[in-house]
Design a protein around this motif. Structure first.
Motif, PDB file in Angstrom:
ATOM      1  N   CYS A   1      -5.073   1.655  10.461  1.00 13.06           N
ATOM      2  CA  CYS A   1      -3.805   1.524  11.183  1.00 13.06           C
ATOM      3  C   CYS A   1      -3.343   2.901  11.652  1.00 13.06           C
ATOM      4  N   ALA A   2      -3.015   3.007  12.929  1.00 15.82           N
ATOM      5  CA  ALA A   2      -2.573   4.286  13.489  1.00 15.82           C
ATOM      6  C   ALA A   2      -1.165   4.649  13.058  1.00 15.82           C
ATOM      7  N   VAL A   3      -0.356   3.655  12.694  1.00 11.38           N
ATOM      8  CA  VAL A   3       1.019   3.916  12.250  1.00 11.38           C
ATOM      9  C   VAL A   3       1.250   3.236  10.910  1.00 11.38           C
ATOM     10  N   ASN A   4       2.158   3.803  10.139  1.00 10.00           N
ATOM     11  CA  ASN A   4       2.529   3.225   8.859  1.00 10.00           C
ATOM     12  C   ASN A   4       3.582   2.138   9.054  1.00 10.00           C
ATOM     13  N   ASP A   5       3.902   1.440   7.973  1.00  9.75           N
ATOM     14  CA  ASP A   5       4.875   0.358   8.055  1.00  9.75           C
ATOM     15  C   ASP A   5       6.238   0.834   8.540  1.00  9.75           C
ATOM     16  N   ASP A   6       6.574   2.099   8.258  1.00  3.65           N
ATOM     17  CA  ASP A   6       7.871   2.625   8.677  1.00  3.65           C
ATOM     18  C   ASP A   6       7.861   3.183  10.088  1.00  3.65           C
ATOM     19  N   GLY A   7       6.733   3.060  10.785  1.00  8.00           N
ATOM     20  CA  GLY A   7       6.630   3.532  12.157  1.00  8.00           C
ATOM     21  C   GLY A   7       6.138   4.957  12.300  1.00  8.00           C
TER      22      GLY A   7
ATOM     23  N   GLY B   1      -6.775  -7.440  -1.957  1.00  9.62           N
ATOM     24  CA  GLY B   1      -5.838  -6.335  -2.106  1.00  9.62           C
ATOM     25  C   GLY B   1      -6.458  -5.004  -1.724  1.00  9.62           C
ATOM     26  N   ILE B   2      -7.706  -4.798  -2.118  1.00  9.27           N
ATOM     27  CA  ILE B   2      -8.399  -3.555  -1.761  1.00  9.27           C
ATOM     28  C   ILE B   2      -8.648  -3.517  -0.265  1.00  9.27           C
ATOM     29  N   ALA B   3      -9.031  -4.654   0.294  1.00  7.28           N
ATOM     30  CA  ALA B   3      -9.253  -4.725   1.741  1.00  7.28           C
ATOM     31  C   ALA B   3      -7.965  -4.407   2.500  1.00  7.28           C
ATOM     32  N   ALA B   4      -6.838  -4.882   1.991  1.00  3.22           N
ATOM     33  CA  ALA B   4      -5.559  -4.612   2.645  1.00  3.22           C
ATOM     34  C   ALA B   4      -5.234  -3.117   2.584  1.00  3.22           C
ATOM     35  N   ASP B   5      -5.510  -2.477   1.445  1.00  2.00           N
ATOM     36  CA  ASP B   5      -5.286  -1.033   1.341  1.00  2.00           C
ATOM     37  C   ASP B   5      -6.195  -0.279   2.299  1.00  2.00           C
ATOM     38  N   HIS B   6      -7.440  -0.674   2.373  1.00  2.00           N
ATOM     39  CA  HIS B   6      -8.395  -0.042   3.292  1.00  2.00           C
ATOM     40  C   HIS B   6      -7.865  -0.119   4.717  1.00  2.00           C
ATOM     41  N   HIS B   7      -7.390  -1.278   5.105  1.00  8.66           N
ATOM     42  CA  HIS B   7      -6.877  -1.469   6.457  1.00  8.66           C
ATOM     43  C   HIS B   7      -5.641  -0.609   6.701  1.00  8.66           C
ATOM     44  N   ALA B   8      -4.701  -0.635   5.776  1.00 11.68           N
ATOM     45  CA  ALA B   8      -3.451   0.094   5.963  1.00 11.68           C
ATOM     46  C   ALA B   8      -3.668   1.604   5.975  1.00 11.68           C
ATOM     47  N   LEU B   9      -4.540   2.094   5.108  1.00  8.29           N
ATOM     48  CA  LEU B   9      -4.730   3.533   4.975  1.00  8.29           C
ATOM     49  C   LEU B   9      -5.619   4.130   6.052  1.00  8.29           C
ATOM     50  N   LEU B  10      -6.626   3.382   6.488  1.00  8.85           N
ATOM     51  CA  LEU B  10      -7.671   3.972   7.320  1.00  8.85           C
ATOM     52  C   LEU B  10      -7.794   3.383   8.709  1.00  8.85           C
TER      53      LEU B  10
ATOM     54  N   THR C   1       0.831  -1.199   0.000  1.00  7.20           N
ATOM     55  CA  THR C   1       0.000   0.000   0.000  1.00  7.20           C
ATOM     56  C   THR C   1       0.865   1.248   0.000  1.00  7.20           C
ATOM     57  N   GLY C   2       1.905   1.252   0.822  1.00  4.29           N
ATOM     58  CA  GLY C   2       2.768   2.419   0.914  1.00  4.29           C
ATOM     59  C   GLY C   2       3.430   2.761  -0.393  1.00  4.29           C
ATOM     60  N   GLU C   3       3.892   1.772  -1.122  1.00  4.64           N
ATOM     61  CA  GLU C   3       4.558   2.033  -2.403  1.00  4.64           C
ATOM     62  C   GLU C   3       3.610   2.703  -3.396  1.00  4.64           C
ATOM     63  N   ARG C   4       2.363   2.308  -3.375  1.00  4.67           N
ATOM     64  CA  ARG C   4       1.407   2.871  -4.323  1.00  4.67           C
ATOM     65  C   ARG C   4       0.818   4.200  -3.856  1.00  4.67           C
ATOM     66  N   TYR C   5       0.706   4.406  -2.557  1.00  3.51           N
ATOM     67  CA  TYR C   5       0.024   5.600  -2.044  1.00  3.51           C
ATOM     68  C   TYR C   5       0.948   6.678  -1.495  1.00  3.51           C
ATOM     69  N   GLN C   6       2.195   6.339  -1.210  1.00  4.25           N
ATOM     70  CA  GLN C   6       3.063   7.325  -0.576  1.00  4.25           C
ATOM     71  C   GLN C   6       3.255   8.598  -1.387  1.00  4.25           C
TER      72      GLN C   6
ATOM     73  N   PRO D   1      -1.651   9.880   9.205  1.00  3.08           N
ATOM     74  CA  PRO D   1      -2.571  11.000   9.408  1.00  3.08           C
ATOM     75  C   PRO D   1      -3.999  10.712   8.976  1.00  3.08           C
ATOM     76  N   LEU D   2      -4.205   9.663   8.184  1.00  2.00           N
ATOM     77  CA  LEU D   2      -5.555   9.320   7.737  1.00  2.00           C
ATOM     78  C   LEU D   2      -6.346   8.583   8.808  1.00  2.00           C
ATOM     79  N   HIS D   3      -5.645   8.025   9.773  1.00  5.34           N
ATOM     80  CA  HIS D   3      -6.319   7.246  10.805  1.00  5.34           C
ATOM     81  C   HIS D   3      -7.002   8.184  11.795  1.00  5.34           C
ATOM     82  N   GLY D   4      -8.157   7.790  12.237  1.00  7.82           N
ATOM     83  CA  GLY D   4      -8.866   8.567  13.256  1.00  7.82           C
ATOM     84  C   GLY D   4      -9.981   7.748  13.866  1.00  7.82           C
TER      85      GLY D   4
END
Length: 254
Positions: free
Chosen positions: A190-196, A179-188, A125-130, A200-203
């Motif tokens: 998860c309070a932290v990204n893969d890099d720690g 894949g879409i479900a994984a993006d949804h989870h990662a973007l919306l 997700t990060g590679e595509r959305y960063q 900011p999208l999480h709330g």
């Protein structure tokens, strides 16, 4: 419409698919996004035009800026997110890679790219959305805050609600593609990204209730109020966490 998007944007969603245009050259009247972000006078003039359109009187541009961002984000996000999550294709979406067309009221009507980007099957997700988050939205939101003192969490909340809408539409169209479900989870979710770093999208989304046909129905409120109720003649939306029926001691920046 960009041909690869055509199968994804039909019926009521056709207009959203047409909000991203590809051509070797940007239209003469389109504004490079990097210029809009980095030219304070241009950005302020754009926001004031939109504030006048919204009937805002006075120096507080926060509500008008939020409304402007909603138009901007809804023009930008559907085509990009659909390609990134459904097709796993990343359009060039950094501020240096795009131009935007604005109408007479300062609202975004179409974005323009000069290359189609890259197919990235199997990437994170990060590679595509960063590039969207770090190279476009983050500097844009920082510039909007500098102009109007709007809280960044309001702008990121606006982005989150529209990304969620597009991703949930993608899940519905694909029968819940993993894949879409994984993006949804990662973007919306998860309070932290893969890099720690902080996402900011999480709330937090509170659950409230409404009565429909005599039945009490749970509803998930928006992460942040978009301040729309502060615009002349407007009120709270049905999912606003600051609406009187949902309010819990919040202030207008929550």
């Amino acid at each position: 419409m960009i041909p690869m998007l055509a199968p994804l944007f039909t019926g009521d969603w056709t207009e959203e698919g047409e909000s991203l245009a590809y051509a070797p050259d940007w239209p003469a009247d389109a504004i490079p996004v990097s210029q809009l972000i980095n030219d304070p006078m241009l950005l302020r003039d754009t926001l004031w035009r939109h504030a006048r359109y919204r009937g805002v009187v006075g120096a507080d541009l926060r509500a008008a800026t939020s409304a402007w961002s909603l138009s901007y984000l809804w023009t930008l996000l559907p085509a990009f997110a659909a390609a990134a999550s459904v097709l796993q294709h990343r359009f060039p979406v950094g501020a240096d890679d795009m131009a935007v067309s604005l109408d007479g009221d300062g609202a975004a009507t179409r974005f323009h790219i000069r290359r189609l980007g890259d197919a990235l099957p199997g990437t994170s997700t990060g590679e595509r959305y960063q590039p969207l988050l770090a190279d476009h939205l983050d500097p844009l939101f920082a510039a909007l805050r500098a102009q109007t003192r709007i809280a960044p969490k309001i702008l990121w909340g606006n982005a989150a609600r529209y990304l969620e809408s597009v991703l949930e539409q993608g899940l519905a169209l694909t029968g819940g593609a993993t894949g879409i479900a994984a993006d949804h989870h990662a973007l919306l979710e998860c309070a932290v990204n893969d890099d720690g770093s902080t996402n900011p999208l999480h709330g937090t989304r509170r659950v409230s209730t409404r009565v429909e046909s005599g039945v009490v129905t749970p509803v998930r409120l928006h992460r942040q109020c978009c301040l729309y109720y502060l615009l002349p003649g407007e009120g709270y939306c049905g999912l606003c966490p600051l609406a009187p029926e949902h309010r819990r001691g919040a202030d207008p920046d929550h």
